[in-house]
Design a protein around this motif. Sequence first.
Motif, PDB file in Angstrom:
ATOM      1  N   LYS A 151      21.814  25.280   6.146  1.00 49.36           N
ATOM      2  CA  LYS A 151      21.579  26.438   6.995  1.00 49.36           C
ATOM      3  C   LYS A 151      20.574  27.364   6.338  1.00 49.36           C
ATOM      4  O   LYS A 151      20.791  27.847   5.225  1.00 49.36           O
ATOM      5  CB  LYS A 151      22.910  27.164   7.248  1.00 49.36           C
ATOM      6  N   ASP A 152      19.466  27.590   7.016  1.00 51.87           N
ATOM      7  CA  ASP A 152      18.443  28.517   6.537  1.00 51.87           C
ATOM      8  C   ASP A 152      18.640  29.868   7.204  1.00 51.87           C
ATOM      9  O   ASP A 152      18.578  29.979   8.433  1.00 51.87           O
ATOM     10  CB  ASP A 152      17.041  27.977   6.828  1.00 51.87           C
ATOM     11  N   ILE A 153      18.866  30.871   6.380  1.00 50.09           N
ATOM     12  CA  ILE A 153      19.076  32.230   6.882  1.00 50.09           C
ATOM     13  C   ILE A 153      17.776  33.002   6.714  1.00 50.09           C
ATOM     14  O   ILE A 153      17.314  33.205   5.578  1.00 50.09           O
ATOM     15  CB  ILE A 153      20.218  32.929   6.130  1.00 50.09           C
ATOM     16  N   PRO A 154      17.124  33.396   7.796  1.00 48.34           N
ATOM     17  CA  PRO A 154      15.837  34.103   7.661  1.00 48.34           C
ATOM     18  C   PRO A 154      16.023  35.478   7.037  1.00 48.34           C
ATOM     19  O   PRO A 154      17.114  36.048   7.028  1.00 48.34           O
ATOM     20  CB  PRO A 154      15.331  34.183   9.104  1.00 48.34           C
ATOM     21  N   ALA A 155      14.906  35.988   6.514  1.00 46.10           N
ATOM     22  CA  ALA A 155      14.930  37.312   5.887  1.00 46.10           C
ATOM     23  C   ALA A 155      15.130  38.392   6.941  1.00 46.10           C
ATOM     24  O   ALA A 155      14.638  38.280   8.074  1.00 46.10           O
ATOM     25  CB  ALA A 155      13.626  37.553   5.126  1.00 46.10           C
ATOM     26  N   SER A 156      15.866  39.423   6.551  1.00 51.05           N
ATOM     27  CA  SER A 156      16.109  40.537   7.457  1.00 51.05           C
ATOM     28  C   SER A 156      16.158  41.816   6.639  1.00 51.05           C
ATOM     29  O   SER A 156      16.981  41.954   5.736  1.00 51.05           O
ATOM     30  CB  SER A 156      17.429  40.346   8.214  1.00 51.05           C
ATOM     31  N   GLY A 157      15.252  42.719   6.936  1.00 51.52           N
ATOM     32  CA  GLY A 157      15.215  43.971   6.196  1.00 51.52           C
ATOM     33  C   GLY A 157      14.813  43.753   4.758  1.00 51.52           C
ATOM     34  O   GLY A 157      13.784  43.137   4.449  1.00 51.52           O
ATOM     35  N   ASN A 158      15.631  44.237   3.846  1.00 47.99           N
ATOM     36  CA  ASN A 158      15.374  44.061   2.412  1.00 47.99           C
ATOM     37  C   ASN A 158      15.962  42.779   1.865  1.00 47.99           C
ATOM     38  O   ASN A 158      15.804  42.493   0.675  1.00 47.99           O
ATOM     39  CB  ASN A 158      15.940  45.257   1.636  1.00 47.99           C
ATOM     40  N   LYS A 159      16.657  42.016   2.696  1.00 45.52           N
ATOM     41  CA  LYS A 159      17.274  40.774   2.243  1.00 45.52           C
ATOM     42  C   LYS A 159      16.301  39.617   2.399  1.00 45.52           C
ATOM     43  O   LYS A 159      15.759  39.396   3.482  1.00 45.52           O
ATOM     44  CB  LYS A 159      18.547  40.492   3.047  1.00 45.52           C
ATOM     45  N   PRO A 160      16.067  38.842   1.329  1.00 44.23           N
ATOM     46  CA  PRO A 160      15.172  37.686   1.448  1.00 44.23           C
ATOM     47  C   PRO A 160      15.859  36.540   2.179  1.00 44.23           C
ATOM     48  O   PRO A 160      17.075  36.557   2.415  1.00 44.23           O
ATOM     49  CB  PRO A 160      14.874  37.332  -0.009  1.00 44.23           C
ATOM     50  N   ASN A 161      15.070  35.547   2.537  1.00 44.29           N
ATOM     51  CA  ASN A 161      15.651  34.380   3.189  1.00 44.29           C
ATOM     52  C   ASN A 161      16.506  33.592   2.201  1.00 44.29           C
ATOM     53  O   ASN A 161      16.247  33.560   0.997  1.00 44.29           O
ATOM     54  CB  ASN A 161      14.549  33.495   3.769  1.00 44.29           C
ATOM     55  N   GLN A 162      17.538  32.962   2.717  1.00 42.13           N
ATOM     56  CA  GLN A 162      18.475  32.210   1.888  1.00 42.13           C
ATOM     57  C   GLN A 162      18.740  30.849   2.505  1.00 42.13           C
ATOM     58  O   GLN A 162      18.538  30.641   3.705  1.00 42.13           O
ATOM     59  CB  GLN A 162      19.796  32.977   1.734  1.00 42.13           C
ATOM     60  N   THR A 163      19.189  29.966   1.653  1.00 40.46           N
ATOM     61  CA  THR A 163      19.536  28.614   2.087  1.00 40.46           C
ATOM     62  C   THR A 163      20.973  28.325   1.676  1.00 40.46           C
ATOM     63  O   THR A 163      21.330  28.526   0.505  1.00 40.46           O
ATOM     64  CB  THR A 163      18.593  27.561   1.484  1.00 40.46           C
ATOM     65  N   ARG A 164      21.766  27.877   2.615  1.00 40.59           N
ATOM     66  CA  ARG A 164      23.181  27.569   2.355  1.00 40.59           C
ATOM     67  C   ARG A 164      23.480  26.123   2.755  1.00 40.59           C
ATOM     68  O   ARG A 164      22.882  25.586   3.701  1.00 40.59           O
ATOM     69  CB  ARG A 164      24.095  28.498   3.158  1.00 40.59           C
ATOM     70  N   VAL A 165      24.413  25.541   2.039  1.00 39.03           N
ATOM     71  CA  VAL A 165      24.953  24.229   2.389  1.00 39.03           C
ATOM     72  C   VAL A 165      26.381  24.457   2.870  1.00 39.03           C
ATOM     73  O   VAL A 165      27.235  24.916   2.091  1.00 39.03           O
ATOM     74  CB  VAL A 165      24.911  23.249   1.210  1.00 39.03           C
ATOM     75  N   MET A 221      33.190  25.555   4.103  1.00 45.19           N
ATOM     76  CA  MET A 221      32.949  25.820   2.695  1.00 45.19           C
ATOM     77  C   MET A 221      31.443  25.993   2.535  1.00 45.19           C
ATOM     78  O   MET A 221      30.681  25.028   2.647  1.00 45.19           O
ATOM     79  CB  MET A 221      33.484  24.693   1.808  1.00 45.19           C
ATOM     80  N   SER A 222      31.033  27.228   2.291  1.00 45.51           N
ATOM     81  CA  SER A 222      29.612  27.575   2.264  1.00 45.51           C
ATOM     82  C   SER A 222      29.154  27.742   0.818  1.00 45.51           C
ATOM     83  O   SER A 222      29.641  28.626   0.098  1.00 45.51           O
ATOM     84  CB  SER A 222      29.379  28.872   3.048  1.00 45.51           C
ATOM     85  N   PHE A 223      28.216  26.864   0.391  1.00 47.62           N
ATOM     86  CA  PHE A 223      27.680  26.892  -0.965  1.00 47.62           C
ATOM     87  C   PHE A 223      26.221  27.339  -0.929  1.00 47.62           C
ATOM     88  O   PHE A 223      25.502  27.094   0.043  1.00 47.62           O
ATOM     89  CB  PHE A 223      27.777  25.513  -1.623  1.00 47.62           C
ATOM     90  N   GLY A 224      25.805  27.964  -2.035  1.00 48.27           N
ATOM     91  CA  GLY A 224      24.421  28.381  -2.156  1.00 48.27           C
ATOM     92  C   GLY A 224      24.165  29.021  -3.499  1.00 48.27           C
ATOM     93  O   GLY A 224      25.088  29.279  -4.289  1.00 48.27           O
ATOM     94  N   SER A 225      22.897  29.277  -3.770  1.00 50.72           N
ATOM     95  CA  SER A 225      22.523  29.941  -5.016  1.00 50.72           C
ATOM     96  C   SER A 225      22.797  31.430  -4.893  1.00 50.72           C
ATOM     97  O   SER A 225      22.498  32.062  -3.876  1.00 50.72           O
ATOM     98  CB  SER A 225      21.053  29.691  -5.325  1.00 50.72           C
ATOM     99  N   TRP A 226      23.369  31.986  -5.959  1.00 46.12           N
ATOM    100  CA  TRP A 226      23.761  33.390  -5.911  1.00 46.12           C
ATOM    101  C   TRP A 226      22.567  34.334  -6.096  1.00 46.12           C
ATOM    102  O   TRP A 226      22.543  35.419  -5.535  1.00 46.12           O
ATOM    103  CB  TRP A 226      24.820  33.654  -6.974  1.00 46.12           C
ATOM    104  N   PRO A 268      21.543  25.413 -11.900  1.00 45.02           N
ATOM    105  CA  PRO A 268      21.533  26.322 -10.737  1.00 45.02           C
ATOM    106  C   PRO A 268      22.864  27.059 -10.620  1.00 45.02           C
ATOM    107  O   PRO A 268      23.939  26.497 -10.872  1.00 45.02           O
ATOM    108  CB  PRO A 268      21.297  25.379  -9.557  1.00 45.02           C
ATOM    109  N   ASP A 269      22.795  28.311 -10.239  1.00 42.87           N
ATOM    110  CA  ASP A 269      24.003  29.157 -10.104  1.00 42.87           C
ATOM    111  C   ASP A 269      24.573  29.008  -8.688  1.00 42.87           C
ATOM    112  O   ASP A 269      24.527  29.920  -7.873  1.00 42.87           O
ATOM    113  CB  ASP A 269      23.684  30.611 -10.420  1.00 42.87           C
ATOM    114  N   ILE A 270      25.135  27.847  -8.407  1.00 40.05           N
ATOM    115  CA  ILE A 270      25.693  27.547  -7.087  1.00 40.05           C
ATOM    116  C   ILE A 270      27.147  28.033  -7.053  1.00 40.05           C
ATOM    117  O   ILE A 270      27.953  27.683  -7.922  1.00 40.05           O
ATOM    118  CB  ILE A 270      25.603  26.045  -6.779  1.00 40.05           C
ATOM    119  N   VAL A 271      27.453  28.817  -6.043  1.00 34.06           N
ATOM    120  CA  VAL A 271      28.802  29.377  -5.898  1.00 34.06           C
ATOM    121  C   VAL A 271      29.293  29.148  -4.470  1.00 34.06           C
ATOM    122  O   VAL A 271      28.511  28.808  -3.573  1.00 34.06           O
ATOM    123  CB  VAL A 271      28.815  30.890  -6.219  1.00 34.06           C
ATOM    124  N   LEU A 272      30.590  29.337  -4.297  1.00 34.97           N
ATOM    125  CA  LEU A 272      31.207  29.270  -2.969  1.00 34.97           C
ATOM    126  C   LEU A 272      31.215  30.682  -2.384  1.00 34.97           C
ATOM    127  O   LEU A 272      31.909  31.571  -2.883  1.00 34.97           O
ATOM    128  CB  LEU A 272      32.627  28.717  -3.063  1.00 34.97           C
TER     129      LEU A 272
END
Length: 518
Positions: free
Chosen positions: A220-234, A176-181, A120-124
């Motif tokens: 943290k689940d970030i809902p989709a907004s506009g053209n941006k899909p939903n994302q999940t962050r740790v 420190m917010s991590f998630g898939s890029w 997985p491409d997990i980044v800070l």
Amino acid sequence: MKLGWLFSISCTLFSWLIRSSLPTLISGAGSEDESRLVRDLFDKPGYNPLIRPVRNLTDRLIISFGLTFFQLINVDEKNQIMKTNVWLQVVWTDFQLTWDPAEYGGIQAIRMPPDNIWTPDIVLFNNADGKYEASYKSNVVIYSNGYMLHVPPAIYKSACHVNVEYFPFDQQECDMSFGSWTFNGDQVGFDWYNNKKIIDLNDYVNSGTWDVINGPGKIKDIPASGNKPNQTRVVFTIIIRRKTLFYTVNLIIPCVLISFLSVCVFYLPSDACEKITLCISILIALVVFILLVSKMLPPTSQSIPLIAKFLLFTFIMNILSIFTTVIIINWHFRSPRSHKMARWIRVVFLNYLPRLLIMKRPDHMEQYRRGLKQKEGVYSHIDHQKGTNSFQSSTPRTELLELTELHHPNCTMGGKAPLINRKRTVDDTSPDSMQHFSADMYRAAENVRFIAQHLKDQDEFGDVLEDWKYVAMVIDRLLLYIFLIVTIGGTIGIIINAPNIFEYVDQEEIKRKLLVSS
């Protein structure tokens, strides 16, 4: 003979070493079972390290994520950056990389470079130096049930909002917010590694500047907004508290001592002529400390640091002490020739305030009453009016003459003819017996009268000078008490506002508590 014997022994030892190391050389490329396992896993058709390992495209891959906090390297308050050394703990399942250990010599796990498998491409996300991922690509541990464990070490510089309101007794919370890029929340989800919802401090190296208080994490689940899909962050929130010993010894204690030193200005006698010099020296020292603090803190306008408030308070008190010291010195050197002492000044500063401040001077009450009984003039200006031989006062106290300007009535420097050369009449002296005195006797009487009046005027002049000096001393003592109370109250009031100022932090105890809670 000796050379041949040595050569035969060397050949024998070399052949023995070759025979003993031959099995190792034969198996140096790895065991046959492990080599066969690697060929069967990665050389079989259909495996692609670029494709997300799910059976169906709509399936969501769950990644177990954890963070081992190894070292807090630095917190840059000026640039608002936290530099840390951490180990990422990333676990997922790849259904394609499974095997039966019994078919491969009981091998339970193998290690492979991350380039050969899907990772997985997990980044800070809140990175502050451009290095969003781990710089060192460590091997991935692959277990027989498809369990993938990747623990890459990394040194991150993360953006951290530093609140310096209570500096140096501050406590910071840095995320420190991590998630898939590239993968959205429908493709990749997150879970906790070993159900640990906090950072792992088992291998943490204690910092000499900060104490790690806690490190809770949340998904943290970030809902989709506009053209941006939903994302999940740790998101891990690193709660750190500054160790105050260095700042207490090198900054706070000197500032407190300097603030109390400014109070001593009012105990220094005005005759020493060093009061202003001491005030200016303290002012320069405060400016140096203000410049020192300004270099340590970020140039923010959101809040004023606690130590800056204290320095500003001390700075203002020092400015007020300079202002009041100038007034005190002015009052100390006043004389009857230039200023008239009003009655309320005598009553307030020579009667009530000395009693309130418990101040006494020798023969104070006698001199105070004598000052109240004095007329409007200290000196009786020598002026012989026609028909009299007595000294009469024609100059008010606000127009006093220096003693050197006082002349004998018979002195020609006074601007008038000598009194003894004037024609005396019966009205020149009131007693009838004075008509029978000789001229020498009359002149001697006038001289005695002049000397007595001169000594009296000199005493009155000195009494007024002493009264002005005593008034300045009373004001000095009054301001000494006022500034001392204000300085103590202001110092305690400012420092006591700092949170957790008296709370001791035991880093080892915190590590044990976090280990038990996890």
